[in-house]
Scaffold this active site. Structure first.
Site: not given
Length: 130
Positions: A47, A50
């Site tokens: 991600c 993230c």
């Protein structure tokens, strides 16, 4: 005191979260950070949000780490997360729509949250913790 962290996966979440809730009244702040798992081929989160948010969140929390506990919950790989019936998407308490999501847990409930598009913004992290 260094930042206290707990880690959980989807399979270990219930047990770790129960301990987190039991200890919560002893802490100044209790935070839950929902994150994507690392991709085994790169050792980095799959991600990009993230990857962008994690260092900022950790930097802010370590600067304020006085009696703060952070529960990191790894939500799985991309196919697991994409499932509309993912346990944390359908959970009535968390209702996750994206990762990373940073939640302030207080008085046995969610008292604030930063969603994926804002979890990297320093002033918003500070505001959530304050």
């Amino acid at each position: 005191m260094p930042l206290k962290t707990l880690d959980a996966t989807i399979s270990s979440f219930d047990g770790v979260f129960q301990k987190f809730k039991e200890d919560a009244p002893k802490n100044k702040a209790n935070l839950i950070l929902f994150l994507a798992d690392n991709d085994p081929s790169t050792s980095l989160s799959w991600c990009p949000d993230c990857v962008r948010a994690e260092p900022v969140i950790y930097k802010k929390l370590e600067a304020l780490s006085d009696d703060i506990v952070l529960l990191r919950v790894y939500i799985g790989d991309r196919p697991t997360w994409r499932n509309a019936q993912h346990p944390l998407r359908v959970d009535p308490t968390f209702k996750l729509t994206g990762v990373p999501t940073l939640i302030r847990w207080e008085d046995d409930g969610v008292k604030g949250r930063l969603e994926d598009h804002e979890a990297h913004v320093e002033r918003k992290i500070e505001s959530l913790i304050a």
